[in-house]
Design an enzyme around this catalytic site. Sequence first.
Site, short mmCIF file in Angstrom:
data_model
loop_
_atom_site.label_atom_id
_atom_site.label_comp_id
_atom_site.label_asym_id
_atom_site.label_seq_id
_atom_site.Cartn_x
_atom_site.Cartn_y
_atom_site.Cartn_z
N TYR A 59 -10.83 4.04 -5.67
CA TYR A 59 -11.06 2.53 -6.34
C TYR A 59 -11.40 2.64 -7.48
O TYR A 59 -12.46 3.19 -7.89
CB TYR A 59 -11.84 1.79 -5.24
CG TYR A 59 -11.64 1.86 -3.75
CD1 TYR A 59 -10.40 1.95 -3.19
CD2 TYR A 59 -12.76 1.40 -2.93
CE1 TYR A 59 -10.12 1.96 -1.85
CE2 TYR A 59 -12.44 1.30 -1.63
CZ TYR A 59 -11.28 1.57 -1.03
OH TYR A 59 -10.94 1.48 0.20
N HIS A 118 -8.67 8.97 3.66
CA HIS A 118 -8.30 7.84 3.11
C HIS A 118 -6.93 7.27 3.86
O HIS A 118 -6.70 6.06 4.20
CB HIS A 118 -8.08 7.74 1.75
CG HIS A 118 -8.08 6.34 1.19
ND1 HIS A 118 -9.02 5.82 0.14
CD2 HIS A 118 -7.71 4.84 1.70
CE1 HIS A 118 -8.71 4.71 -0.01
NE2 HIS A 118 -8.38 3.98 0.88
#
Length: 133
Positions: A59, A118
């Site tokens: 992110y 992830h």
Amino acid sequence: MLIPLKQTGNFCLPLIGLGTWGMGGWYVRNRSNDDERDITAIAAAYRLGIRHFDTAEIYAEGHAEELLGQAHQSLPRHELIVASKVRPENFGYDDLIASCKASLERLQTTYLDLYLLHAPNAVIPIKETMRAM
């Protein structure tokens, strides 16, 4: 506000948390981002009862982790559940260890409550990834 919990064995997780994707940019860091706004939002979520905070090294190129790290300096860390995620290309043993250490540094903490993969990676053997975890 009382947030309901989901419990499995000895592990307990609030059903509502705050995700940080979009704070500091999306996948690429936004250098003109209003970082103070994001830090204030994290603190406000805490005041409203949020204790689970989710982020990832991907992110905003790690900047979302930095923002969460800055925000939680004024919060009681022992009350927080901090989760981060390792990106699939870092599932190799050495890369995963390095990624975790870098996340801890950006988050300004000595531990994660939850460290997740992830997304799947069919190239790196899961056995190697789990050995690092």
